[in-house]
Design a protein around this motif. Structure first.
Motif, PDB file in Angstrom:
ATOM      1  N   VAL A   1       2.151  -5.639  11.200  1.00  0.00           N
ATOM      2  CA  VAL A   1       2.210  -6.498  10.016  1.00  0.00           C
ATOM      3  C   VAL A   1       2.985  -5.751   8.930  1.00  0.00           C
ATOM      4  O   VAL A   1       2.635  -4.629   8.558  1.00  0.00           O
ATOM      5  CB  VAL A   1       0.790  -6.851   9.530  1.00  0.00           C
ATOM      6  CG1 VAL A   1       0.866  -7.621   8.213  1.00  0.00           C
ATOM      7  CG2 VAL A   1       0.060  -7.678  10.586  1.00  0.00           C
ATOM      8  N   LEU A   2       4.024  -6.376   8.418  1.00  0.00           N
ATOM      9  CA  LEU A   2       4.925  -5.696   7.487  1.00  0.00           C
ATOM     10  C   LEU A   2       4.639  -5.988   6.019  1.00  0.00           C
ATOM     11  O   LEU A   2       5.059  -5.213   5.149  1.00  0.00           O
ATOM     12  CB  LEU A   2       6.377  -6.094   7.786  1.00  0.00           C
ATOM     13  CG  LEU A   2       6.918  -5.736   9.176  1.00  0.00           C
ATOM     14  CD1 LEU A   2       8.321  -6.319   9.344  1.00  0.00           C
ATOM     15  CD2 LEU A   2       6.928  -4.236   9.401  1.00  0.00           C
ATOM     16  N   LYS A   3       3.957  -7.064   5.730  1.00  0.00           N
ATOM     17  CA  LYS A   3       3.887  -7.536   4.342  1.00  0.00           C
ATOM     18  C   LYS A   3       3.227  -6.543   3.390  1.00  0.00           C
ATOM     19  O   LYS A   3       3.500  -6.564   2.187  1.00  0.00           O
ATOM     20  CB  LYS A   3       3.169  -8.883   4.272  1.00  0.00           C
ATOM     21  CG  LYS A   3       1.706  -8.845   4.673  1.00  0.00           C
ATOM     22  CD  LYS A   3       1.075 -10.225   4.507  1.00  0.00           C
ATOM     23  CE  LYS A   3      -0.408 -10.195   4.847  1.00  0.00           C
ATOM     24  NZ  LYS A   3      -1.037 -11.524   4.634  1.00  0.00           N
ATOM     25  N   ASP A   4       2.362  -5.665   3.917  1.00  0.00           N
ATOM     26  CA  ASP A   4       1.676  -4.703   3.049  1.00  0.00           C
ATOM     27  C   ASP A   4       2.258  -3.294   3.145  1.00  0.00           C
ATOM     28  O   ASP A   4       1.700  -2.356   2.569  1.00  0.00           O
ATOM     29  CB  ASP A   4       0.179  -4.654   3.399  1.00  0.00           C
ATOM     30  CG  ASP A   4      -0.508  -5.991   3.167  1.00  0.00           C
ATOM     31  OD1 ASP A   4      -0.127  -6.686   2.202  1.00  0.00           O
ATOM     32  OD2 ASP A   4      -1.398  -6.347   3.961  1.00  0.00           O
ATOM     33  N   LYS A   5       3.365  -3.155   3.860  1.00  0.00           N
ATOM     34  CA  LYS A   5       3.972  -1.837   4.038  1.00  0.00           C
ATOM     35  C   LYS A   5       4.956  -1.545   2.909  1.00  0.00           C
ATOM     36  O   LYS A   5       5.416  -2.445   2.201  1.00  0.00           O
ATOM     37  CB  LYS A   5       4.692  -1.760   5.386  1.00  0.00           C
ATOM     38  CG  LYS A   5       3.811  -2.057   6.594  1.00  0.00           C
ATOM     39  CD  LYS A   5       2.666  -1.065   6.722  1.00  0.00           C
ATOM     40  CE  LYS A   5       1.818  -1.360   7.955  1.00  0.00           C
ATOM     41  NZ  LYS A   5       0.653  -0.458   8.063  1.00  0.00           N
ATOM     42  N   SER A   6       5.289  -0.265   2.764  1.00  0.00           N
ATOM     43  CA  SER A   6       6.249   0.135   1.735  1.00  0.00           C
ATOM     44  C   SER A   6       7.651  -0.322   2.119  1.00  0.00           C
ATOM     45  O   SER A   6       7.943  -0.576   3.297  1.00  0.00           O
ATOM     46  CB  SER A   6       6.242   1.655   1.570  1.00  0.00           C
ATOM     47  OG  SER A   6       6.767   2.279   2.739  1.00  0.00           O
ATOM     48  N   TYR A   7       8.494  -0.376   1.115  1.00  0.00           N
ATOM     49  CA  TYR A   7       9.886  -0.758   1.367  1.00  0.00           C
ATOM     50  C   TYR A   7      10.527   0.187   2.379  1.00  0.00           C
ATOM     51  O   TYR A   7      11.229  -0.253   3.298  1.00  0.00           O
ATOM     52  CB  TYR A   7      10.674  -0.744   0.054  1.00  0.00           C
ATOM     53  CG  TYR A   7      12.162  -0.906   0.244  1.00  0.00           C
ATOM     54  CD1 TYR A   7      12.727  -2.166   0.428  1.00  0.00           C
ATOM     55  CD2 TYR A   7      13.005   0.205   0.255  1.00  0.00           C
ATOM     56  CE1 TYR A   7      14.091  -2.317   0.614  1.00  0.00           C
ATOM     57  CE2 TYR A   7      14.372   0.064   0.438  1.00  0.00           C
ATOM     58  CZ  TYR A   7      14.908  -1.193   0.621  1.00  0.00           C
ATOM     59  OH  TYR A   7      16.257  -1.334   0.815  1.00  0.00           O
ATOM     60  N   ALA A   8      10.278   1.491   2.230  1.00  0.00           N
ATOM     61  CA  ALA A   8      10.893   2.477   3.123  1.00  0.00           C
ATOM     62  C   ALA A   8      10.458   2.266   4.571  1.00  0.00           C
ATOM     63  O   ALA A   8      11.274   2.362   5.503  1.00  0.00           O
ATOM     64  CB  ALA A   8      10.542   3.888   2.666  1.00  0.00           C
ATOM     65  N   GLU A   9       9.179   1.962   4.768  1.00  0.00           N
ATOM     66  CA  GLU A   9       8.683   1.773   6.132  1.00  0.00           C
ATOM     67  C   GLU A   9       9.238   0.492   6.745  1.00  0.00           C
ATOM     68  O   GLU A   9       9.628   0.463   7.919  1.00  0.00           O
ATOM     69  CB  GLU A   9       7.153   1.742   6.142  1.00  0.00           C
ATOM     70  CG  GLU A   9       6.571   1.686   7.548  1.00  0.00           C
ATOM     71  CD  GLU A   9       5.065   1.860   7.583  1.00  0.00           C
ATOM     72  OE1 GLU A   9       4.492   1.759   8.688  1.00  0.00           O
ATOM     73  OE2 GLU A   9       4.464   2.103   6.516  1.00  0.00           O
ATOM     74  N   VAL A  10       9.277  -0.568   5.943  1.00  0.00           N
ATOM     75  CA  VAL A  10       9.813  -1.836   6.447  1.00  0.00           C
ATOM     76  C   VAL A  10      11.304  -1.692   6.762  1.00  0.00           C
ATOM     77  O   VAL A  10      11.792  -2.203   7.777  1.00  0.00           O
ATOM     78  CB  VAL A  10       9.571  -2.967   5.431  1.00  0.00           C
ATOM     79  CG1 VAL A  10      10.273  -4.253   5.873  1.00  0.00           C
ATOM     80  CG2 VAL A  10       8.073  -3.210   5.258  1.00  0.00           C
TER      81      VAL A  10
END
Length: 310
Positions: free
Chosen positions: A183-192
């Motif tokens: 799930v990407l919506k709660d990840k940091s910009y760098a991780e996404v």
């Protein structure tokens, strides 16, 4: 008497001198004839291995000595052949016009009046898994002259790059489904950015083309997922019709009928149909596509969709 003897001696001397001169002339004549014969032999052009007479290098005047060099004509082409470079037998890929766009509901909508609106978009997530399933899916799509987007995960591609290559070579349109299917919506910009960017990189390394479509795992990309997808020039999408094939189990009965019913119960013009690379979906696909065709639907080519939602 003395005069007679003197005259006789003089005649003898004259005869002796004439005989010596004749011998010298014969010797000189023999010596002069030999070079002439030698010159005649060396002037004869040599024969090549095929028995044809090849021109002697010494028989043609050298350029720059006041005479014009003779240029041998080029060998003529055999009858029926052409010396021109023939064009590639492979036709240039036809440019596919952009006829559709995706709306806010992730449906496919015609750009202009008159363009067929009774279309569906076929998509498959979570591959590539197995060559047998890929070939079976592509065989069915080919049978119905349909194209589909295959949203792949980076970790699967890394494990089996040959499967991505197979999918690409069979004509599947490759989409980005993140590296780890998280799930990407709660990840940091760098991780996404890494989750999406690494898939772009590995797919391009293998196929020569980076994906043009992105679907977030679980349909949960959030604003950050949309931002990174746009930065990579991709169209962000979830789906508008779910086949619910991911809820099925191997032991379930009538999976084909269930999958077809799940789709047709939600079916509408521009449906963006979510499926997965699963054995029962592979088995049901021919029945599903035949059913959709029977209802008057055709299958949109993903490459005819604009890469900007509106």
């Amino acid at each position: 008497m003395g005069k007679a003897i003197s005259a006789l001696l003089l005649a003898t001397l004259l005869l002796s001198a004439c005989s010596g001169n004749n011998n010298e002339d014969l010797a000189q004549g023999s010596t002069a004839t030999a070079p002439a014969a030698t010159a005649e032999v060396s002037a004869a052009p040599p024969e090549d291995a095929a028995g044809t007479i090849a021109p002697s290098a010494s028989s043609s005047p050298a350029p720059g000595n006041g005479t014009e060099a003779t240029i041998a004509p080029a060998a003529s082409a055999a009858p029926g052949t052409s010396t021109a470079t023939s064009p590639s037998s492979e036709p240039a890929a036809a440019e596919i016009p952009l006829l559709y766009h995706m709306n806010k509901n992730y449906d496919i909508v015609p750009n202009e009046e008159g363009t067929d609106k009774k279309v569906v978009l076929l998509t498959f997530d979570d591959g590539p898994k197995e060559a047998e399933m890929i070939n079976a899916l592509m065989d069915t799509l080919d049978k119905h002259q349909a194209k589909a987007i295959f949203f792949v995960n980076g970790y699967r591609v890394k494990e089996h790059p040959e499967l991505l290559k197979l999918l690409h070579e069979r004509g599947g349109i490759i989409g980005n489904h993140s590296w780890d299917h998280i799930v990407l919506k709660d990840k940091s910009y760098a991780e996404v950015k890494k989750q999406i960017g690494d898939v772009q990189t590995i797919v391009k390394e293998i196929t020569g083309e980076a994906p043009a479509f992105f679907r977030p795992p679980h349909g949960a990309g959030g604003d950050v997922g949309k931002q990174v997808a746009a930065e990579n020039g991709m169209l962000y999408m979830t789906w508008s019709v779910g086949s619910l094939d991911w809820e099925m189990k191997e032991k379930d009965a009538a999976k084909t009928e269930t999958l077809v019913k799940n789709v047709t119960d939600q079916l509408h013009s521009g449906s963006n149909i979510l499926m997965h690379e699963l054995p029962w979906t592979t088995q049901a696909l021919d029945t599903l596509l035949t059913t959709l065709e029977g209802k008057g639907y055709s299958f949109v080519d993903p490459r005819s969709i604009e890469l900007k939602q509106r």
